[in-house]
Design a protein around this motif. Structure first.
Motif, short mmCIF file in Angstrom:
data_model
loop_
_atom_site.label_atom_id
_atom_site.label_comp_id
_atom_site.label_asym_id
_atom_site.label_seq_id
_atom_site.Cartn_x
_atom_site.Cartn_y
_atom_site.Cartn_z
N ARG A 196 0.83 -1.20 0.00
CA ARG A 196 0.00 0.00 0.00
C ARG A 196 0.87 1.26 0.00
O ARG A 196 0.59 2.22 -0.74
CB ARG A 196 -0.91 -0.03 1.22
CG ARG A 196 -2.10 0.92 1.14
CD ARG A 196 -3.00 0.76 2.36
NE ARG A 196 -3.68 -0.53 2.36
CZ ARG A 196 -3.41 -1.50 3.23
NH1 ARG A 196 -2.49 -1.33 4.16
NH2 ARG A 196 -4.06 -2.65 3.17
N PHE A 197 1.95 1.26 0.81
CA PHE A 197 2.87 2.40 0.84
C PHE A 197 3.51 2.63 -0.53
O PHE A 197 3.58 3.75 -1.03
CB PHE A 197 3.96 2.16 1.90
CG PHE A 197 5.00 3.23 1.95
CD1 PHE A 197 4.78 4.39 2.68
CD2 PHE A 197 6.20 3.09 1.25
CE1 PHE A 197 5.75 5.40 2.71
CE2 PHE A 197 7.16 4.10 1.28
CZ PHE A 197 6.93 5.25 2.01
N ASN A 200 0.97 3.95 -3.07
CA ASN A 200 0.64 5.36 -2.80
C ASN A 200 1.78 6.27 -3.23
O ASN A 200 1.56 7.36 -3.78
CB ASN A 200 0.36 5.56 -1.31
CG ASN A 200 -0.97 4.94 -0.89
OD1 ASN A 200 -1.86 4.72 -1.71
ND2 ASN A 200 -1.12 4.65 0.39
N GLU A 201 3.02 5.81 -3.00
CA GLU A 201 4.18 6.60 -3.39
C GLU A 201 4.23 6.76 -4.91
O GLU A 201 4.52 7.85 -5.44
CB GLU A 201 5.46 5.93 -2.89
CG GLU A 201 6.69 6.79 -2.99
CD GLU A 201 7.91 6.16 -2.34
OE1 GLU A 201 8.91 6.86 -2.13
OE2 GLU A 201 7.86 4.93 -2.04
N ALA A 203 1.60 6.48 -6.93
CA ALA A 203 0.44 7.29 -7.34
C ALA A 203 0.70 8.77 -7.12
O ALA A 203 0.21 9.62 -7.89
CB ALA A 203 -0.79 6.84 -6.56
N ALA A 204 1.46 9.12 -6.08
CA ALA A 204 1.75 10.54 -5.80
C ALA A 204 2.61 11.15 -6.90
O ALA A 204 2.46 12.33 -7.25
CB ALA A 204 2.43 10.67 -4.44
#
Length: 582
Positions: A196-197, A200-201, A203-204
């Motif tokens: 998940r981390f 998200n990284e 996607a950012a």
């Protein structure tokens, strides 16, 4: 009916070269201890796909060979299986051979065709039942007793057992998956957090396919913008001249134009020069195009240092992602591939709770089904056990055990870690929840005890024979081979064993390796195995005994000598008794 007519044995153990001719009825194989009688059983075992052992090969020989001739109907199951393997029947007979080399290699042939040894084992299931003292010891094990009961019960147990087995396998698979999900819950949660981390990284930053390559090219251009602009301006001036010195006339365009005009003036006089004039015109057009593009390049060249800072910052962000997630291909394409793969994995991990719920519900349902199926198996076995026990008890009465009773104890296995069924923790296994034990009460008043504890050697031999006779009625095979299953039996009991084997031989071929004259006397054919002076069994070492020769052998078996008048009289009496009942 299929019949094993004869076997030829070469270089096997003590046997040099011998032919064993068998009766379609009851054949008894006798001889002194160590004469090689057991090699007859071993030979048949090899023909039926038994394990090959280099130690069986006679010392000094390259290989041991066993050949057999079996007569059978063309539509018999064994014949059909042999024909599927490419074998041919020879006038209603199937020729089978097995070769074992001194190095341990094994080859098998049926009907003139080489086949895998496993094919012989498949044929054996439909042809021969082999029983010896090892099988008696096997009958002492509860697992073998359950197998015997299931075999006797036939479809009554086989059908529910197949259904139960399918449910049991699925239950084990569900249980294994549940255990995997629950015992590794913490590890899977940690894995989900890491994924998940990472996602998200990524996607950012929102990397695009091939973006890192494009940005690298732009950074290179921006970093050398001044040099690029100067070079483009100089090249443009060289082509079209310096606008601040219009009368220079030394630019490439002016010079090429002058050359073209000079050639055009005289091109009509020579085709070769006309072709050069055309090429010069093309050069002029190309120079004009290049000059135009150089002018546009210089005008459009971005030399903004702020744009270069933005590009470098973006490249740094992409490089950070590439180092972490571009493991297979160190670029933005590799990062995007990692994100796609692990997004699916995260979805799987996040669905664990739902999956655990589904599996728990399925496990409960399967356990309930298994309980019902196991009880159906228990009921079928209990019913078959009563019939089986009565049939074996009746056979024991004809084997000089008139007061003996056989019974089966069919009980569900209790396990402290098992599942509660009707208030009892029951352990389910791959064959049900039953433990089966064969019990024997040898005389009235004696409590039924497991045959491993309550049967003497002679009693166990007769129980084994009785079980096989019962099988002969419910699940018959054409040939039965008994290797000294009469061990520990003597006197009247031995006579009854011989009489019962003779009765079995009326419906099947029976071959018995025996040391009991009472048993041998009932045989339709008696074979004597003898060694020569050098300790081997030759072709003449296996002989069919008839008349006086058979009386002498029975006398030897009775008294240890052939010239005892008492033993001769007893031998003749045994033969007379057997003939009277034939």
């Amino acid at each position: 009916m299929s019949v094993l007519e004869e076997m030829r044995i070469r270089s096997l153990g003590v046997i040099d070269d011998a032919v064993v001719e068998l009766s379609p009825g009851f054949t008894a194989v006798t001889g002194e201890t160590g004469a090689g009688k057991t090699m007859v059983v071993t030979s048949l075992g090899l023909l039926l796909g038994g394990r090959a052992d280099a130690a069986l090969v006679r010392i000094g020989e390259k290989a041991a060979v066993v050949e057999g001739r079996l007569t059978m109907a063309a539509d018999a199951p064994a014949a059909r299986r042999a024909q599927e393997a490419g074998a041919e029947l020879d006038d209603g007979a199937l020729l089978v051979s097995r070769t074992v080399s001194a190095e341990g290699r094994s080859r098998a042939h049926i009907g003139g065709r080489s086949v895998p040894v496993g094919v012989l084992a498949e044929l054996a299931d439909d042809l021969v039942a082999v029983h010896g003292q090892t099988d008696q010891q096997g009958l002492l094990r509860p697992a073998r007793q359950r197998q015997a009961l299931d075999r006797y019960a036939g479809k009554a147990v086989a059908v529910p057992l197949a259904t139960y087995t399918d449910a049991y396998r699925r239950l084990r698979a569900v249980a294994a998956e549940l255990e995997e999900l629950t015992t590794r819950a913490r590890e899977r949660a940690q894995e989900a957090d890491l994924l998940r981390f990472g996602l998200n990284e990524i996607a950012a930053v929102e990397p695009l396919p091939g973006e890192d390559t494009e940005l690298a090219a732009e950074a290179e251009r921006l970093g050398h913008a001044e040099a690029l602009a100067s070079a483009a301006s100089s090249a443009h001036a060289a082509l079209v001249g310096d606008p601040e010195d219009p009368v220079d006339g030394g630019d490439a365009t002016t010079l090429v134009g002058g050359a073209g005009r000079a050639l055009e003036a005289v091109r009509s006089h020579d085709p070769a020069l006309a072709a050069l004039a055309d090429r010069m015109g093309e050069i002029a057009i190309l120079l004009a195009d290049v000059a135009g593009e150089l002018a546009g390049y210089a005008d459009n060249l971005d030399s903004d240092p702020r744009r270069l800072a933005v590009v470098e910052e973006r490249r740094a962000a992409l490089t950070g992602l590439t180092r972490k997630y571009g493991r297979d291909t160190p670029d933005t394409d590799g990062v995007l591939a990692w994100a796609q793969e692990n997004a699916a994995r995260l979805t799987e991990l996040e669905g664990d709770d739902e999956r655990i719920g589904e599996l728990t519900a399925e496990y409960t349902t399967l356990l309930s089904e298994l309980s019902v199926l196991a009880q159906a198996l228990t009921d079928a076995r209990t019913e078959a056990a009563a019939r089986f026990a009565d049939a074996v008890t009746a056979e024991l009465a004809s084997l000089a055990m008139p007061h003996a009773r056989v019974s089966f104890d069919v009980r569900q296995i209790e396990d402290p870690d098992g599942v509660e069924v009707a208030g009892r923790p029951v352990a389910y296994g791959p064959t049900g929840a039953d433990e089966v034990e064969l019990l024997l009460a040898p005389h009235p008043g004696a409590p039924p005890r497991p045959i491993a504890k309550g049967a003497s050697g002679g009693e166990l031999s007769r129980v084994m024979l009785a079980v096989e006779v019962v099988f002969a009625g419910s699940d018959p095979v054409p040939t039965y081979l008994f290797d000294e299953v009469d061990a520990g039996v003597g006197g009247k009991a031995a006579v009854e064993v011989g009489r019962r084997l003779a009765k079995l031989a009326r419906s099947a071929q029976v071959v018995v390796v025996t040391h009991l004259p009472q048993v041998a006397a009932f045989a339709d054919r008696q074979l004597l195995v003898e060694k020569t002076n050098d300790g081997s069994v030759t072709r003449s070492g296996v002989t069919v005994l008839e008349g006086e020769a058979r009386v002498r052998e029975l006398s030897r078996m009775l008294a240890g000598q052939e010239d005892s008048e008492t033993a001769r009289a007893h031998a003749e009496e045994l033969l007379a008794t057997a003939r009277a009942e034939a």
